[in-house]
Design a protein around this motif. Structure first.
Motif, PDB file in Angstrom:
ATOM      1  N   GLN A  21      -6.876   8.830  -4.661  1.00 33.68           N
ATOM      2  CA  GLN A  21      -6.907   7.644  -5.513  1.00 33.68           C
ATOM      3  C   GLN A  21      -6.741   6.381  -4.684  1.00 33.68           C
ATOM      4  N   LEU A  22      -5.848   6.410  -3.706  1.00 33.51           N
ATOM      5  CA  LEU A  22      -5.649   5.248  -2.850  1.00 33.51           C
ATOM      6  C   LEU A  22      -6.872   5.000  -1.980  1.00 33.51           C
ATOM      7  N   ARG A  23      -7.434   6.062  -1.434  1.00 34.64           N
ATOM      8  CA  ARG A  23      -8.599   5.931  -0.544  1.00 34.64           C
ATOM      9  C   ARG A  23      -9.819   5.388  -1.280  1.00 34.64           C
TER      10      ARG A  23
ATOM     11  N   TRP B 109       1.160   4.013  -3.004  1.00 32.27           N
ATOM     12  CA  TRP B 109       0.944   5.448  -2.783  1.00 32.27           C
ATOM     13  C   TRP B 109       2.148   6.250  -3.253  1.00 32.27           C
TER      14      TRP B 109
ATOM     15  N   ASP C 146      -9.674   3.582  -3.882  1.00 25.43           N
ATOM     16  CA  ASP C 146      -9.248   2.335  -4.508  1.00 25.43           C
ATOM     17  C   ASP C 146      -9.467   2.363  -6.020  1.00 25.43           C
TER      18      ASP C 146
ATOM     19  N   ARG D  88      -8.187   2.087  -9.643  1.00 26.12           N
ATOM     20  CA  ARG D  88      -7.075   1.408 -10.305  1.00 26.12           C
ATOM     21  C   ARG D  88      -7.135   1.711 -11.804  1.00 26.12           C
TER      22      ARG D  88
ATOM     23  N   THR E 250       0.828  -1.205   0.000  1.00 30.61           N
ATOM     24  CA  THR E 250       0.000   0.000   0.000  1.00 30.61           C
ATOM     25  C   THR E 250       0.864   1.257   0.000  1.00 30.61           C
TER      26      THR E 250
ATOM     27  N   THR F 247      -3.793  -7.015 -10.160  1.00 29.72           N
ATOM     28  CA  THR F 247      -4.537  -7.098  -8.901  1.00 29.72           C
ATOM     29  C   THR F 247      -4.036  -8.233  -8.065  1.00 29.72           C
TER      30      THR F 247
END
Length: 70
Positions: A58-60, A12, A62, A64, A8, A70
């Motif tokens: 973008q990370l929060r 980021w 999710d 892609r 993760t 994946t």
């Protein structure tokens, strides 16, 4: 758990690197031709914060991009 946290953080950091490079490059290109100090100051600050915000969002959420593993 440690592997998930590490992946993760790496995701980021890579996302931040891409976003900040693009935003800082745009700020540089715009301020190169505009000599107004106030505008330049706002653009540089927005580019710095923009990289942090867009990578975090973008990370929060999710999100892609196409072609990711994946």
């Amino acid at each position: 758990m440690t592997g998930t946290l590490a992946s993760t953080v790496l995701a980021w950091l890579l996302t931040y690197a891409i976003h900040s490079t693009v935003l800082l490059g745009l700020a540089w290109a715009v301020t190169r031709f505009r000599r107004d100090p106030a505008t330049s100051d706002i653009l540089w600050k927005a580019a710095i914060l923009g990289g942090l915000l867009t990578a975090s969002i973008q990370l929060r959420l999710d999100v892609r991009p196409n072609g990711t593993l994946t």
